[in-house]
Design a protein around this motif. Structure first.
Motif, PDB file in Angstrom:
ATOM      1  N   LYS A  24      -0.184   9.371  14.749  1.00  0.00           N
ATOM      2  CA  LYS A  24      -1.443  10.075  14.433  1.00  0.00           C
ATOM      3  C   LYS A  24      -2.571   9.072  14.189  1.00  0.00           C
ATOM      4  N   LEU A  25      -2.253   7.998  13.460  1.00  0.00           N
ATOM      5  CA  LEU A  25      -3.259   6.972  13.171  1.00  0.00           C
ATOM      6  C   LEU A  25      -3.704   6.276  14.459  1.00  0.00           C
ATOM      7  N   CYS A  26      -2.738   5.955  15.338  1.00  0.00           N
ATOM      8  CA  CYS A  26      -3.065   5.336  16.642  1.00  0.00           C
ATOM      9  C   CYS A  26      -3.970   6.255  17.452  1.00  0.00           C
ATOM     10  N   SER A  27      -3.656   7.559  17.427  1.00  0.00           N
ATOM     11  CA  SER A  27      -4.453   8.549  18.167  1.00  0.00           C
ATOM     12  C   SER A  27      -5.898   8.566  17.674  1.00  0.00           C
ATOM     13  N   LEU A  28      -6.067   8.577  16.340  1.00  0.00           N
ATOM     14  CA  LEU A  28      -7.426   8.603  15.757  1.00  0.00           C
ATOM     15  C   LEU A  28      -8.197   7.323  16.094  1.00  0.00           C
ATOM     16  N   LEU A  29      -7.509   6.172  16.034  1.00  0.00           N
ATOM     17  CA  LEU A  29      -8.175   4.888  16.321  1.00  0.00           C
ATOM     18  C   LEU A  29      -8.578   4.799  17.790  1.00  0.00           C
ATOM     19  N   LEU A  30      -7.696   5.242  18.696  1.00  0.00           N
ATOM     20  CA  LEU A  30      -8.011   5.215  20.139  1.00  0.00           C
ATOM     21  C   LEU A  30      -9.181   6.126  20.453  1.00  0.00           C
ATOM     22  N   GLN A  31      -9.178   7.314  19.849  1.00  0.00           N
ATOM     23  CA  GLN A  31     -10.266   8.273  20.104  1.00  0.00           C
ATOM     24  C   GLN A  31     -11.598   7.733  19.590  1.00  0.00           C
ATOM     25  N   GLU A  32     -11.561   7.107  18.428  1.00  0.00           N
ATOM     26  CA  GLU A  32     -12.786   6.579  17.811  1.00  0.00           C
ATOM     27  C   GLU A  32     -13.359   5.412  18.619  1.00  0.00           C
ATOM     28  N   HIS A  33     -12.474   4.551  19.156  1.00  0.00           N
ATOM     29  CA  HIS A  33     -12.936   3.363  19.874  1.00  0.00           C
ATOM     30  C   HIS A  33     -13.203   3.595  21.357  1.00  0.00           C
ATOM     31  N   MET A  36       8.782   2.767   2.764  1.00  0.00           N
ATOM     32  CA  MET A  36       8.320   4.105   2.365  1.00  0.00           C
ATOM     33  C   MET A  36       6.833   4.087   2.003  1.00  0.00           C
ATOM     34  N   LEU A  37       6.429   3.063   1.249  1.00  0.00           N
ATOM     35  CA  LEU A  37       5.024   2.949   0.832  1.00  0.00           C
ATOM     36  C   LEU A  37       4.119   2.673   2.031  1.00  0.00           C
ATOM     37  N   LEU A  38       4.607   1.876   2.980  1.00  0.00           N
ATOM     38  CA  LEU A  38       3.843   1.583   4.201  1.00  0.00           C
ATOM     39  C   LEU A  38       3.585   2.872   4.986  1.00  0.00           C
ATOM     40  N   HIS A  39       4.619   3.706   5.091  1.00  0.00           N
ATOM     41  CA  HIS A  39       4.486   4.997   5.789  1.00  0.00           C
ATOM     42  C   HIS A  39       3.405   5.854   5.120  1.00  0.00           C
ATOM     43  N   ARG A  40       3.405   5.835   3.789  1.00  0.00           N
ATOM     44  CA  ARG A  40       2.384   6.618   3.048  1.00  0.00           C
ATOM     45  C   ARG A  40       0.982   6.043   3.240  1.00  0.00           C
ATOM     46  N   CYS A  41       0.911   4.732   3.340  1.00  0.00           N
ATOM     47  CA  CYS A  41      -0.392   4.082   3.575  1.00  0.00           C
ATOM     48  C   CYS A  41      -0.959   4.500   4.933  1.00  0.00           C
ATOM     49  N   TYR A  42      -0.107   4.548   5.967  1.00  0.00           N
ATOM     50  CA  TYR A  42      -0.560   5.002   7.295  1.00  0.00           C
ATOM     51  C   TYR A  42      -1.095   6.428   7.213  1.00  0.00           C
ATOM     52  N   LYS A  43      -0.378   7.271   6.461  1.00  0.00           N
ATOM     53  CA  LYS A  43      -0.818   8.665   6.275  1.00  0.00           C
ATOM     54  C   LYS A  43      -2.181   8.709   5.586  1.00  0.00           C
ATOM     55  N   SER A  44      -2.330   7.874   4.548  1.00  0.00           N
ATOM     56  CA  SER A  44      -3.583   7.845   3.775  1.00  0.00           C
ATOM     57  C   SER A  44      -4.765   7.440   4.657  1.00  0.00           C
ATOM     58  N   VAL A  45      -4.566   6.392   5.471  1.00  0.00           N
ATOM     59  CA  VAL A  45      -5.660   5.913   6.334  1.00  0.00           C
ATOM     60  C   VAL A  45      -6.042   6.994   7.350  1.00  0.00           C
ATOM     61  N   ALA A  46      -5.035   7.663   7.934  1.00  0.00           N
ATOM     62  CA  ALA A  46      -5.313   8.743   8.894  1.00  0.00           C
ATOM     63  C   ALA A  46      -6.126   9.849   8.220  1.00  0.00           C
ATOM     64  N   ASN A  47      -5.769  10.193   6.973  1.00  0.00           N
ATOM     65  CA  ASN A  47      -6.512  11.226   6.227  1.00  0.00           C
ATOM     66  C   ASN A  47      -7.951  10.780   5.952  1.00  0.00           C
TER      67      ASN A  47
END
Length: 534
Positions: A7-16, A434-445
């Motif tokens: 999801k984060l990769c998708s948002l970054l690709l769309q933005e750039h 586990m915390l890294l996974h949550r960080c990716y979620k946070s950045v996407a949000n």
């Protein structure tokens, strides 16, 4: 790759890069290596558009290709490289702090364009710097070139792989895709260019003084242009070197917090001496003698050799073992234990998250379990000096969030609860994942929230930009203050307040993204360090 990362990769690709590139990129992440025809069929996109999207992704090192024995070319997304786009502002800011505005623009242009020749990059940056200067002042190409050479010398930029020279000379049918090779010795070798000239300002009108349209001028310039001296030698930003710099900064900061400024300066000197010679994934820096460190200390630090030796002994004897002694020659050989440092930084990050999320008492229990390795519930209550009911609640809360693990050690093969020890333990590596996974979620949000805020106020932002453009053009023509005031009043007071609130919110979200990315970097570095050791 997890759903949060996709999801984060998708948002970054769309933005750039926009929707089409995002669709192709996400498809490659989900499906793995695929040929062009299959990509076009599965995404229901025309082959021409797929080719253009792949060109963009390859240009930015986000996709690689591989030629198979049958002659088919398959494309594969570089997932870890896609997530690096989140760190672009940090790379640019680092270049600015180390090499001023010129270094900042050089790195920014390389990140925006993926790959560029040195001559094109120098000219572009000189033009951009000239634009910002006062009238009559220009930026010399030689000055920009010298900054570029410094970036290459410190390995912040590197050459891109080239097409193998033997490939075209081989008899038989041509390869379906070129094979790229790079000589390790030439990675940071800057071509000898005599770039003479100064940056140019952009013309205000599209047409030349002669009245010739821009498109026609470009055609003439391409027809008559001289051969480029460094044609085919492309450069890119070396992100691993930037990561090494971020890691070094984190180490220096950690030593300063634990000991004092002088200790951190000694560690900084050791890191600076070994930054080029130590590979990015090495568990230790190169051994350095006490005499070498003393000679390399900054001129402002007037400490004697005896005091330096005392500091090095103190650092080597510290329980965290950031600095280790590897020999006695040259007054003592010292190394920095990078793996231990990253482990300590990851542990400190986890402790901080537990404290912020569950409170100081939970943090006390977490540190206790971390220190003692394995503890029963009764032992946790006694050592932490917390009532049984509260300790039980806190342990189960952390257990449900995967910060703490429960290990069963049965006395008998039947695993009967009455004859089983239940020990609480902390696995730093699994907690970091586990915390890294949550960080990716946070950045996407955070990105989604920023996009929502901007979309909701799109009309107001466009109006504000139009008004600012009108005011700028009127100021350039020398308009009176009353006329400017009249234009400014086109935006009402409530609208102006709304714009201010929006800007404040967007700035907060941007700052939060960068802060979360700092945590992501520490956790990724620790996980990568552990993976390499195994």
């Amino acid at each position: 790759m997890t759903q949060a990362e996709i999801k984060l990769c998708s948002l970054l690709l769309q933005e750039h890069f926009g929707e089409i590139v995002e669709k192709i990129g996400v498809h490659l992440i989900r499906t793995g290596s695929q040929p062009l025809r299959v990509i076009a069929h599965d995404t229901r996109t025309s082959p021409d558009q797929v080719k253009k999207a792949l060109c963009v992704l390859i240009q930015h090192n986000l996709v690689t290709y591989q030629v198979h024995k049958r002659g088919t070319v398959e494309y594969e997304a570089q997932c870890s490289r896609l997530l690096r786009m989140l760190r672009y502002p940090r790379y640019i800011y680092t270049a600015k702090t180390l090499y001023s505005d010129t270094g900042e623009l050089l790195v920014e242009e390389l990140l925006l364009n993926g790959k560029m020749t040195m001559s094109a990059l120098v000219k572009r940056v000189a033009d951009r710097l000239t634009e910002t200067m006062e009238d009559g002042k220009t930026m010399d190409y030689a000055e920009v070139s010298s900054t570029f050479v410094r970036l290459a010398d410190t390995h912040f930029v590197q050459r891109c792989p080239l097409v193998s020279p033997t490939e075209n000379s081989e008899p038989g049918p041509p390869q379906p895709a070129p094979t790229l090779v790079i000589n390790e010795n030439d990675m940071y070798l800057v071509p000898k260019l005599s770039l003479i000239g100064k940056g140019k300002r952009r013309r205000s009108s599209e047409d030349d003084a002669t009245g010739e349209p821009k498109a026609k001028r470009l055609k003439h310039s391409t027809d008559n242009k001289e051969p480029i001296p460094d044609d085919g030698i492309y450069w890119q930003a070396n992100l691993d070197r930037f990561h090494q710099h971020f890691r070094d900064q984190a180490i220096v900061s950690a030593v300063a917090n634990r000991m004092d400024q002088t200790s951190s300066e000694i560690v900084r000197t050791m890191l600076r001496m070994s930054e080029i010679t130590t590979p990015s994934g090495a568990p230790f820096t190169q051994p350095l003698s006490s005499n070498e460190i003393f000679r390399s200390l900054p001129t402002g630090y007037n400490i004697s050799k005896q005091v330096l030796d005392q500091y090095l002994t103190l650092l080597a004897d510290d329980p965290l073992e950031f600095v280790g002694k590897s020999g006695d020659s040259g007054g003592g050989m010292y190394v920095i234990n990078l793996h231990k440092v990253l482990g300590s930084l990851a542990t400190a990050t986890l402790e901080s998250v537990v404290q912020e999320r569950f409170g100081s008492r939970c943090a006390r229990i977490f540190r206790l379990v971390l220190q003692k390795k394995h503890l029963e519930q009764k032992q946790v209550e006694d050592f932490a000096m917390i009532p049984a009911k509260e300790a039980k609640d806190m342990l189960y809360k952390m257990l449900s969030e995967n910060f703490i693990l429960l290990q069963e050690i049965p006395k008998t093969p039947d695993h009967a609860p009455s004859r089983t020890f239940y020990l609480y333990t902390v696995n730093i590596l699994s907690a970091a994942r586990m915390l890294l996974h949550r960080c990716y979620k946070s950045v996407a949000n955070l990105i989604e929230r920023r996009q929502f805020e901007t979309k909701e106020n799109k009309r107001l932002l466009e109006k504000s930009q139009r008004v600012e453009a009108i005011i700028a053009s009127m100021q350039a023509t020398g308009a009176e203050e009353a006329q400017l005031q009249e234009i400014e009043e086109m935006i009402t007071a409530p609208e102006r307040q709304q714009i201010e609130t929006l800007k404040r919110n967007v700035n907060k979200l941007d700052a939060s993204e960068i802060q979360v990315d700092e945590t992501i970097f520490l956790l990724e570095s620790y996980i990568e360090s552990n993976t390499k050791r195994q």
